[in-house]
Design a protein around this motif. Sequence first.
Motif, PDB file in Angstrom:
ATOM      1  N   PRO A 115       0.812  -1.225   0.000  1.00  0.00           N
ATOM      2  CA  PRO A 115       0.000   0.000   0.000  1.00  0.00           C
ATOM      3  C   PRO A 115       0.841   1.269   0.000  1.00  0.00           C
ATOM      4  CG  PRO A 115      -0.752  -1.543   1.685  1.00  0.00           C
ATOM      5  CD  PRO A 115       0.554  -2.064   1.177  1.00  0.00           C
ATOM      6  N   THR A 116       0.235   2.368  -0.436  1.00  0.00           N
ATOM      7  CA  THR A 116       0.870   3.681  -0.398  1.00  0.00           C
ATOM      8  C   THR A 116       1.253   4.005   1.047  1.00  0.00           C
ATOM      9  OG1 THR A 116      -0.505   4.400  -2.234  1.00  0.00           O
ATOM     10  CG2 THR A 116       0.546   6.123  -0.941  1.00  0.00           C
ATOM     11  N   GLY A 117       2.481   4.497   1.224  1.00  0.00           N
ATOM     12  CA  GLY A 117       2.941   4.895   2.552  1.00  0.00           C
ATOM     13  C   GLY A 117       3.482   3.766   3.399  1.00  0.00           C
ATOM     14  N   SER A 118       3.590   2.544   2.829  1.00  0.00           N
ATOM     15  CA  SER A 118       4.055   1.403   3.632  1.00  0.00           C
ATOM     16  C   SER A 118       5.583   1.321   3.688  1.00  0.00           C
ATOM     17  CB  SER A 118       3.492   0.103   3.051  1.00  0.00           C
ATOM     18  OG  SER A 118       3.919  -0.057   1.713  1.00  0.00           O
ATOM     19  N   GLY A 119       6.281   2.124   2.876  1.00  0.00           N
ATOM     20  CA  GLY A 119       7.741   2.137   2.929  1.00  0.00           C
ATOM     21  C   GLY A 119       8.416   1.210   1.939  1.00  0.00           C
ATOM     22  N   LYS A 120       7.803   0.990   0.773  1.00  0.00           N
ATOM     23  CA  LYS A 120       8.435   0.093  -0.204  1.00  0.00           C
ATOM     24  C   LYS A 120       9.683   0.717  -0.840  1.00  0.00           C
ATOM     25  CE  LYS A 120       4.643   1.107  -3.448  1.00  0.00           C
ATOM     26  NZ  LYS A 120       3.661   1.635  -2.505  1.00  0.00           N
ATOM     27  N   THR A 121       9.823   2.061  -0.768  1.00  0.00           N
ATOM     28  CA  THR A 121      11.024   2.691  -1.337  1.00  0.00           C
ATOM     29  C   THR A 121      12.291   2.286  -0.573  1.00  0.00           C
ATOM     30  OG1 THR A 121      10.566   4.671  -0.023  1.00  0.00           O
ATOM     31  CG2 THR A 121       9.842   4.693  -2.311  1.00  0.00           C
ATOM     32  N   ILE A 122      12.127   1.773   0.648  1.00  0.00           N
ATOM     33  CA  ILE A 122      13.284   1.261   1.405  1.00  0.00           C
ATOM     34  C   ILE A 122      14.002   0.193   0.576  1.00  0.00           C
ATOM     35  CG2 ILE A 122      13.956  -0.123   3.431  1.00  0.00           C
ATOM     36  CD1 ILE A 122      13.294   2.629   4.309  1.00  0.00           C
ATOM     37  N   VAL A 123      13.229  -0.638  -0.128  1.00  0.00           N
ATOM     38  CA  VAL A 123      13.810  -1.707  -0.945  1.00  0.00           C
ATOM     39  C   VAL A 123      14.616  -1.090  -2.103  1.00  0.00           C
ATOM     40  CG1 VAL A 123      13.320  -3.792  -2.280  1.00  0.00           C
ATOM     41  CG2 VAL A 123      11.854  -3.182  -0.342  1.00  0.00           C
ATOM     42  N   GLY A 124      14.077  -0.034  -2.701  1.00  0.00           N
ATOM     43  CA  GLY A 124      14.807   0.668  -3.751  1.00  0.00           C
ATOM     44  C   GLY A 124      16.094   1.276  -3.238  1.00  0.00           C
ATOM     45  N   GLU A 125      16.043   1.827  -2.038  1.00  0.00           N
ATOM     46  CA  GLU A 125      17.238   2.433  -1.447  1.00  0.00           C
ATOM     47  C   GLU A 125      18.285   1.368  -1.110  1.00  0.00           C
ATOM     48  OE1 GLU A 125      15.878   4.923   1.770  1.00  0.00           O
ATOM     49  OE2 GLU A 125      14.643   6.132   0.407  1.00  0.00           O
ATOM     50  N   PHE A 126      17.828   0.145  -0.794  1.00  0.00           N
ATOM     51  CA  PHE A 126      18.787  -0.930  -0.546  1.00  0.00           C
ATOM     52  C   PHE A 126      19.516  -1.314  -1.836  1.00  0.00           C
ATOM     53  CE2 PHE A 126      19.761  -5.568   0.080  1.00  0.00           C
ATOM     54  CZ  PHE A 126      20.779  -5.380   1.014  1.00  0.00           C
ATOM     55  N   ALA A 127      18.817  -1.232  -2.974  1.00  0.00           N
ATOM     56  CA  ALA A 127      19.470  -1.491  -4.266  1.00  0.00           C
ATOM     57  C   ALA A 127      20.567  -0.459  -4.517  1.00  0.00           C
ATOM     58  CB  ALA A 127      18.439  -1.455  -5.392  1.00  0.00           C
ATOM     59  N   VAL A 128      20.293   0.799  -4.147  1.00  0.00           N
ATOM     60  CA  VAL A 128      21.308   1.861  -4.251  1.00  0.00           C
ATOM     61  C   VAL A 128      22.504   1.501  -3.368  1.00  0.00           C
ATOM     62  CG1 VAL A 128      21.784   4.291  -3.722  1.00  0.00           C
ATOM     63  CG2 VAL A 128      19.611   3.651  -4.795  1.00  0.00           C
ATOM     64  N   HIS A 129      22.223   1.080  -2.135  1.00  0.00           N
ATOM     65  CA  HIS A 129      23.261   0.702  -1.180  1.00  0.00           C
ATOM     66  C   HIS A 129      24.125  -0.437  -1.732  1.00  0.00           C
ATOM     67  CE1 HIS A 129      25.003  -0.008   2.826  1.00  0.00           C
ATOM     68  NE2 HIS A 129      24.806  -1.297   2.606  1.00  0.00           N
ATOM     69  N   LEU A 130      23.469  -1.466  -2.311  1.00  0.00           N
ATOM     70  CA  LEU A 130      24.206  -2.609  -2.869  1.00  0.00           C
ATOM     71  C   LEU A 130      25.096  -2.167  -4.037  1.00  0.00           C
ATOM     72  CD1 LEU A 130      21.550  -5.497  -2.957  1.00  0.00           C
ATOM     73  CD2 LEU A 130      23.617  -5.391  -1.558  1.00  0.00           C
ATOM     74  N   ALA A 131      24.570  -1.308  -4.912  1.00  0.00           N
ATOM     75  CA  ALA A 131      25.339  -0.855  -6.075  1.00  0.00           C
ATOM     76  C   ALA A 131      26.603  -0.129  -5.632  1.00  0.00           C
ATOM     77  CB  ALA A 131      24.479   0.052  -6.946  1.00  0.00           C
ATOM     78  N   LEU A 132      26.477   0.771  -4.657  1.00  0.00           N
ATOM     79  CA  LEU A 132      27.639   1.524  -4.180  1.00  0.00           C
ATOM     80  C   LEU A 132      28.646   0.596  -3.504  1.00  0.00           C
ATOM     81  CD1 LEU A 132      25.854   4.721  -2.751  1.00  0.00           C
ATOM     82  CD2 LEU A 132      27.239   4.557  -4.830  1.00  0.00           C
ATOM     83  N   GLU A 133      28.132  -0.378  -2.757  1.00  0.00           N
ATOM     84  CA  GLU A 133      29.023  -1.309  -2.069  1.00  0.00           C
ATOM     85  C   GLU A 133      29.797  -2.181  -3.057  1.00  0.00           C
ATOM     86  OE1 GLU A 133      27.612  -4.883   0.143  1.00  0.00           O
ATOM     87  OE2 GLU A 133      28.179  -3.705   1.895  1.00  0.00           O
ATOM     88  N   GLN A 134      29.136  -2.535  -4.173  1.00  0.00           N
ATOM     89  CA  GLN A 134      29.757  -3.420  -5.173  1.00  0.00           C
ATOM     90  C   GLN A 134      30.521  -2.663  -6.246  1.00  0.00           C
ATOM     91  OE1 GLN A 134      26.331  -5.540  -6.646  1.00  0.00           O
ATOM     92  NE2 GLN A 134      25.889  -6.530  -4.672  1.00  0.00           N
ATOM     93  N   GLY A 135      30.526  -1.309  -6.166  1.00  0.00           N
ATOM     94  CA  GLY A 135      31.220  -0.521  -7.178  1.00  0.00           C
ATOM     95  C   GLY A 135      30.520  -0.517  -8.522  1.00  0.00           C
ATOM     96  N   ARG A 136      29.188  -0.687  -8.498  1.00  0.00           N
ATOM     97  CA  ARG A 136      28.406  -0.678  -9.737  1.00  0.00           C
ATOM     98  C   ARG A 136      27.455   0.527  -9.728  1.00  0.00           C
ATOM     99  NH1 ARG A 136      25.713  -6.466  -9.763  1.00  0.00           N
ATOM    100  NH2 ARG A 136      25.605  -6.285 -12.029  1.00  0.00           N
TER     101      ARG A 136
END
Length: 938
Positions: A58-79
Amino acid sequence: MTEDMSPAERYAAAKLRAAEQATALAPFREMYDFGLDPFQIEACEALEAGKGVLVAAPTGSGKTIVGEFAVHLALEQGRKCFYTTPIKALSNQKFQDLVKRYGADKVGLLTGDNSVNSEAPVVVMTTEVLRNMLYAGSRSLTGLGYVVMDEVHYLSDRFRGAVWEEVIIHLPDSVTLVSLSATVSNAEEFGDWLDTVRGDTEVIVSEHRPVPLWQHVLAGRRIYDLFEEREGQSGSRRAVNPDLERLARMENSRPTFGRDKRRGRTLREADRERERRQRSRIWTPSRPEVIDRLDNEGLLPAITFIFSRAGCEAAVQQCLYSGLRLNDQEGRAEVRRIVEARTAGIADDDLHVLGYFEWLEALERGIAAHHAGMLPTFKEVVEELFVKGLVKAVFATETLALGINMPARSVVLEKLVKWNGEQHADITPGEYTQLTGRAGRRGIDIEGHAVVLWQRGMDPGAVAGLAGTRTYPLRSSFKPSYNMAVNLVSQFGRHRSRELLEMSFAQFQADKSVVGISRQVQKNEEGLTGYRGSMTCHLGDFEEYSRLRRELKDRETELARQGAAQRRVAAAAALEKLKPGDVIHVPTGKFAGLALVLDPGMPSGRTNGHRGFDAQDGPRPLVLTAERQVKRLASIDFPVPVEALDRMRIPKSFNARSPQSRRDLASALRTKAGHLVPSRHRKPRSVAADDREISRLRTALRAHPCHGCDEREDHARWAERYHRLLCDTRQLERRIEGRTNTIARTFDRICALLTELDYLEGDSVTDEGRRLARLYGELDLLASECLREGVWEGLGPAELAACASALVYEARQADDAVAPKLPAGKARDALGEMVRIWGRLDALEEDHRINQAEGVGQREPDLGFAWAAYRWASGFALDEVLREAEMPAGDFVRWCKQLLDVLGQIAAAAPPEGTVSRTARRAMDGVLRGVVAYSSVG
């Protein structure tokens, strides 16, 4: 707790904690001051395991956290990680959020009109930008590891949805896709498709709202709960509040004043007074009363959804006139400080034009509007103040529900009906869920509140149905386009392109539906066998007799249709004889009665400066009725021929938009012709009475053996059922045939047209085709043809801006009465040539069976913004341009930004030997100034 564990259990727990600390998720969780929900953890773990994910919540449930984790993984992996959003406002907001977390050096932004640090490891962009990069084979794609598609349910959008599927299909296999969606009822189906085209994809669906949502109805002075809370009830099984059902019955019941029929005596005055008091509780409170009521109940801040821009602005004015104030002195000062800082770059003259001071006064009181007609800077200020709690009441159109982070404690819906572009229609359960999803701020509110205002004739059960339904299916809107075709053929050739298009979600859904249709065909065939047995007659072949009856009925229907067509032709011929100044009597319809012809509305071309119509529409006279209304009538208003009863002179000073002019001329019309009575039209003799085929069929019917059967009508009913089911079955078989390879067949037709126009040669793309590959938009082929034919050569910058505006602009509502104002000289000629080329392309599309009604092909260019674009690019002041355009500042800026985008494409695609490329860049300089140039990124 650990003291109760055995040594082995303590060892296992320690080992588990160590394993968790070794993951990328552990340090990511520490970046937040709240714990992650189970669905967020599940999605993040799947991502770290190398899987793609689809998160529907649902709207407002915080699903963008998952998107932000993808950002975190990319930076950690140098991608690299690209974070895509459907609208620029959401891109800007996400960009600001990620800059705060990771720093400006690691985050970039790419939208149609902004480019910031575009080679950063993390780039936020609109989905169209990523699509264009994929087709262009951009170097920026090197090292791309993750793509986040926020609001992926946008692929249902019939205008832009295809872009999402293009990106999903064409992303390199090495890229992990993170799809974030609102709650949809067919998430598993969408996940199955993602699994097919992207590989291993985990589907995570969460129905849980972190902040519970309470549903209410506001009637009179009281806020009623929509549902009656009982033990063991949940979701759609919850009972509607009986108090609301009682209100509805009371409103619908007839007044009982007068005599009591059972007792034969007059009701006492006390009984009347009691009924009056009960009825007085049922009324719709005014907008200021609603806000004041919510404030008293502690339910602010609130967003009130009004499905009209004018309604939003009117609501703010009503609150101001009522003296409503929601901010104290300190809040007012803070609002003024923020607003002045954010608008410091806007010229004083422009601020006056934009209604700045009225807007500021409302903001200081804690009240604002939010809609697409506002200047982007003004909208962003409203969003910022709302999040900070300095604006407590926002009146918004539904565009605010599209992902912008503006949660409220309460959401108010004024009405449950909205204009969908064609008619006023009830909002869907999906739209209701999307709108009310804004209620309840995580970490701030214990609960959110959705309030529906009581309206006359409201059915509480229907409101409960909207609130309790979770059906919001994702439907593909994917269609091939000309630009898509040349880009695909250029990269993959025709055969491989065809295969790629067969992988679309649209084809996936079509193929899946074929299974169900085939099953229905099988059932129908069993039914046909049974019906055939029931209609058997011992006297003869009843199937043959039934066929004769159908032929007779069809012939009678056809003759009736021909008679109606002849009457329409006669009526149209009579309309063609009308002239301005004729007094007529409109025989039927909403505007029946006496009327004065202002413009005959002849098809093809223009008459008296008015817009012409397609020949198939017939004449559409513009009339002034005796009731002072100016309306464009249609052939449906004239079922019988009409003739002039008299004539009147129309004053040269008459202005159809002036109430005084209409009043004076209508008064003169009533005085001159009010006594005239139209002659009655005689109905002609029926054609069927003299038709030989009907006589033959009737004779054959009477001579057939089955005609004398005692059970004839019983057999006939079975035969009718048999025929109806046979027609249904054949239609289903055609649907099966039509749904198989539908996307590929459309692609083949597009390729055939492009081959005829020399954009394609087999598996090769010509030079003209490579130009088309750089032009995106609804009118890509028209733009390419204009470049090929040199339509824009020799134009000045402002003239080219006027022509390019026709490629992007679409009026919100068609205005049949007034032709658009156009610049004179070369620009007018070029615009006329563009319409001529479009006509040629339209005929070609018809030859190749490319259907605009299905969302494929070129719409007619709209010239409604040409004059405004010409004046603005020529350097005229904002107030002059807006006054003549009769357009809100926000719409003007939005169309100018789209104009800049298409001018940039023209500059890149135009032949280097011509002048168009240089002129397009100069036109961009002329458009990108003043309010259009104010950056949306701070």
